[in-house]
Design a protein around this motif. Sequence first.
Motif, PDB file in Angstrom:
ATOM      1  N   LYS A 107       0.848  -1.203   0.000  1.00 46.78           N
ATOM      2  CA  LYS A 107       0.000   0.000   0.000  1.00 46.78           C
ATOM      3  C   LYS A 107       0.881   1.249   0.000  1.00 46.78           C
ATOM      4  CE  LYS A 107      -4.427  -1.446   2.010  1.00 46.78           C
ATOM      5  NZ  LYS A 107      -4.415  -2.538   2.971  1.00 46.78           N
ATOM      6  N   SER A 109       2.528   1.754  -3.378  1.00 45.65           N
ATOM      7  CA  SER A 109       1.603   2.181  -4.438  1.00 45.65           C
ATOM      8  C   SER A 109       0.844   3.452  -4.049  1.00 45.65           C
ATOM      9  CB  SER A 109       0.630   1.053  -4.768  1.00 45.65           C
ATOM     10  OG  SER A 109      -0.086   0.661  -3.597  1.00 45.65           O
ATOM     11  N   ARG A 122      -1.095   4.150  -1.471  1.00 45.46           N
ATOM     12  CA  ARG A 122      -2.466   3.928  -1.035  1.00 45.46           C
ATOM     13  C   ARG A 122      -2.596   3.850   0.488  1.00 45.46           C
ATOM     14  NH1 ARG A 122      -6.089   1.686  -3.984  1.00 45.46           N
ATOM     15  NH2 ARG A 122      -6.443  -0.103  -2.633  1.00 45.46           N
ATOM     16  N   GLN A 135       4.384   4.910 -11.385  1.00 44.70           N
ATOM     17  CA  GLN A 135       3.939   3.906 -12.349  1.00 44.70           C
ATOM     18  C   GLN A 135       4.994   3.625 -13.406  1.00 44.70           C
ATOM     19  OE1 GLN A 135       0.078   4.499 -13.932  1.00 44.70           O
ATOM     20  NE2 GLN A 135      -0.889   4.675 -11.925  1.00 44.70           N
ATOM     21  N   GLU A 190     -14.844  -3.935  -0.974  1.00 44.57           N
ATOM     22  CA  GLU A 190     -13.783  -3.533  -1.899  1.00 44.57           C
ATOM     23  C   GLU A 190     -14.056  -4.101  -3.289  1.00 44.57           C
ATOM     24  OE1 GLU A 190      -9.885  -4.473  -0.342  1.00 44.57           O
ATOM     25  OE2 GLU A 190     -10.511  -3.826   1.649  1.00 44.57           O
ATOM     26  N   GLU A 191     -13.463  -3.455  -4.280  1.00 44.01           N
ATOM     27  CA  GLU A 191     -13.636  -3.933  -5.652  1.00 44.01           C
ATOM     28  C   GLU A 191     -12.651  -5.060  -5.946  1.00 44.01           C
ATOM     29  OE1 GLU A 191     -15.924  -2.999  -8.113  1.00 44.01           O
ATOM     30  OE2 GLU A 191     -16.789  -2.244  -6.245  1.00 44.01           O
ATOM     31  N   VAL A 215      -9.929  -7.128  -8.095  1.00 40.72           N
ATOM     32  CA  VAL A 215      -8.830  -6.619  -8.919  1.00 40.72           C
ATOM     33  C   VAL A 215      -8.566  -7.604 -10.055  1.00 40.72           C
ATOM     34  CG1 VAL A 215      -6.394  -5.966  -8.941  1.00 40.72           C
ATOM     35  CG2 VAL A 215      -7.811  -5.469  -6.925  1.00 40.72           C
ATOM     36  N   ASP A 222      -3.542  -8.365 -15.298  1.00 42.79           N
ATOM     37  CA  ASP A 222      -3.317  -7.846 -16.653  1.00 42.79           C
ATOM     38  C   ASP A 222      -3.512  -8.964 -17.689  1.00 42.79           C
ATOM     39  OD1 ASP A 222      -2.098  -5.597 -18.363  1.00 42.79           O
ATOM     40  OD2 ASP A 222      -0.898  -7.376 -18.890  1.00 42.79           O
ATOM     41  N   MET A 264      -2.628  -7.090  -5.306  1.00 41.74           N
ATOM     42  CA  MET A 264      -3.805  -6.218  -5.432  1.00 41.74           C
ATOM     43  C   MET A 264      -3.381  -4.760  -5.529  1.00 41.74           C
ATOM     44  SD  MET A 264      -6.781  -7.533  -2.877  1.00 41.74           S
ATOM     45  CE  MET A 264      -5.830  -7.158  -1.413  1.00 41.74           C
ATOM     46  N   ASN A 265      -2.415  -4.378  -4.687  1.00 39.21           N
ATOM     47  CA  ASN A 265      -1.958  -2.989  -4.701  1.00 39.21           C
ATOM     48  C   ASN A 265      -1.072  -2.700  -5.906  1.00 39.21           C
ATOM     49  OD1 ASN A 265      -3.293  -2.386  -2.233  1.00 39.21           O
ATOM     50  ND2 ASN A 265      -1.661  -3.485  -1.154  1.00 39.21           N
ATOM     51  N   ARG A 271      -2.681  -1.984  -9.269  1.00 38.05           N
ATOM     52  CA  ARG A 271      -3.326  -0.696  -9.495  1.00 38.05           C
ATOM     53  C   ARG A 271      -2.382   0.326 -10.123  1.00 38.05           C
ATOM     54  NH1 ARG A 271      -8.407  -0.986  -6.418  1.00 38.05           N
ATOM     55  NH2 ARG A 271      -8.206  -2.802  -5.100  1.00 38.05           N
ATOM     56  N   PHE A 272      -1.069  -0.040 -10.136  1.00 37.62           N
ATOM     57  CA  PHE A 272      -0.206   0.931 -10.826  1.00 37.62           C
ATOM     58  C   PHE A 272       0.779   0.343 -11.832  1.00 37.62           C
ATOM     59  CE2 PHE A 272       3.103   0.020  -8.068  1.00 37.62           C
ATOM     60  CZ  PHE A 272       3.929   1.051  -7.626  1.00 37.62           C
TER      61      PHE A 272
END
Lengths: 410, 410
Positions: free
Chosen positions: B135, B138, B140, B178, B324-325, B327, B330, B360-361, B364-365
Amino acid sequence: MKLDRLRQSFKELGAFTDKGEGINRLAYTETERRARQHMIRQFEQIGMTVRTDYAGNVIARRDGKQDELPVVATGSHIDSVYAAGEFDGTAGVLAALEVMRSLQEEGIETRHPIEVIIFACEESARFGASTLGSKAMSGRLDPAYTRSLTDKNGVTLMQAFEDNGLNLEEVHLAMRFQDEFKAFVELHIEQGPVLEKQGTAVGVVSAIAAPARYHVHVGGTADHSGTTPMDYRHDALLGGAEIALAVEQAALAELEYGTVGTVGVFSIQPGAMNVVPSAAELDVDIRGTDTESRQRVVTALEQAVSRIAEARGLDIWMDEISSEEPVQMDEDLVEELKAVCEERGITWLEMASGAGHDTMNMARFCPACMIFVPSKDGLSHNPAEYTSMEQLLTGAEVLRDLLLKQAVVC
Amino acid sequence: MKLDRLRQSFKELGAFTDKGEGINRLAYTETERRARQHMIRQFEQIGMTVRTDYAGNVIARRDGKQDELPVVATGSHIDSVYAAGEFDGTAGVLAALEVMRSLQEEGIETRHPIEVIIFACEESARFGASTLGSKAMSGRLDPAYTRSLTDKNGVTLMQAFEDNGLNLEEVHLAMRFQDEFKAFVELHIEQGPVLEKQGTAVGVVSAIAAPARYHVHVGGTADHSGTTPMDYRHDALLGGAEIALAVEQAALAELEYGTVGTVGVFSIQPGAMNVVPSAAELDVDIRGTDTESRQRVVTALEQAVSRIAEARGLDIWMDEISSEEPVQMDEDLVEELKAVCEERGITWLEMASGAGHDTMNMARFCPACMIFVPSKDGLSHNPAEYTSMEQLLTGAEVLRDLLLKQAVVC
């Protein structure tokens, strides 16, 4: 009989309570001992002879014209649970006192002697054992068992007896004999909702249900709640949930017999948000006055256990904790109670008692029956327990009539 | 890559544990700090440059021939829960070490730099908060939230940071950008039974499920279990039992989507043999990677609550604890993973991760994916957690191939 005097009796007895919400008058405490002394004075004031037996039961006797005849007895208890209401037990004792006062006032004499008994330690709240006084009187008290009893403060029953001027080693001397009694009748609050909901004044108790109690262990597998697919699980909580619902279904099918089934204790392991429960522990209480009906619910429980264990791949076993026989009330007394109600135009309902009472023990050695009066909202063992003085007086009238019929007015 | 060396890596890292059953290497403890130092030495011995960031993440870097290019990263964690197994997290770190050792031995060079990251505090066992390191990396991590965290001994996260030579006030400096990353891949044990039961070597993770969590309160009426007829009851346990079974039914209907629903916490009041339960408290955990499927289970829970409250005369309300959503991994990396498995003739299964991970974290990037290896009996967070060295080495081969494809051998 007098409504105001009955109300005053409750007020006076209600003053004997330890601190805490509601009534706290636990068996064999100093407060309960003083309450017994108070009651003894009330009975003595109307000319009754009062003695305390080797178990702490108070026995107030009104002589009969033929005093050698077997006694007609009534009674209940004045000990309470923690945070109790005012009526459980006391209703029967104070209604009996009011009946005795009315007989005294009216100069009524009977052939048979009449006794009012205040049974010791009816509630299991202090020592985990109920109806000790009536068990002792009916010769059903196991001495080794009584010597093992201790309250939550570590005070033994033996010590509590000593504090009351009693000797636990002599408790067997409280036993009386079958031929001493002609009949026993106990007035008690219903502790359930039926009379109130049906708008009926009096319950004529035909039988006292006894519980069959079981412990059920459900063993499953602790798995990660996120990573274990639904069809790979052996979830003990879900097995336990199905068992609880199966007990309800089986008891609902016995509605006409009044048999009830309850899972009152239910806990799971490990009890974490992200773990599939690995174990569930259930305590099941099945009660009824119809032995066959109760057995059908027990059988349904056993079948549910097998079925659910198989279907869910769980390891389930059940242990019997206790299984007592229901106690039937004396048929003639039950018919006489109904007749008394009819004569007075009092509405009545034949019903079973789901809770245990001292009458269970008395019924094993003399003809016995019970009179129920309504409980508001069915509440009991609760400070909100309530029966109006009018409702109680109606019950007392039925009690008085039955006692006089049995003791024979002369 | 060498099986014996991999086994030796586990033996060495496993020595860093506090007393207790299994592995006890909680986040930011002295034992975990020493384990990190041990790992740093291992990476340095094969020529990697190692630094510890402001969150305590260990970042071991192997230079690329074009070292300015974005990094290809892998990693996992070495902190554990209480009484943990040897493989959760460590599998990904030690497999990555073995891959790096093999590249070193074989003199393989890549265009992109490669990093192995040991994320700090992945487990919530100590501070009640998970994946703190990823977290932070990233960007978060909520600073106010981190300042509120305390372990069960009253040690604040702030103090734990200090004990590790870190400053919680500077944790935001752990954030990276990123464009620093080309890809991230984490190897992890499945922590579930699917790969083992299907006899498949590798799980190609397509998505990480996120939990929607609810607290459900069921309010009924405490009644005497003996005196309350079955049809007068409002039994909170039975309402709770039906809710738990409704969650199961709804999740079973979503089997094809892999959505799961669990009641892991379930308690009742008052929990006495002779009292109809007056309240039940449930914690419900619903997870899935398909948002619509998960929502259907949540809706089914809501409908069950209304239906059961109405049918049983219970007072039931539910609160959302978190939602939570999911994930998604890719898509290109997932396809490349499958291709790698096919090329090597390794059996694979596309699957979702039910548990949360640092990926998960990271997802996101930067493009991210995960490789699962089998867990014996699906066990995890348990001393019996087990993956054979052969199984792990198979996963490591897939990891190595993917890293080399992404980093481009030159």
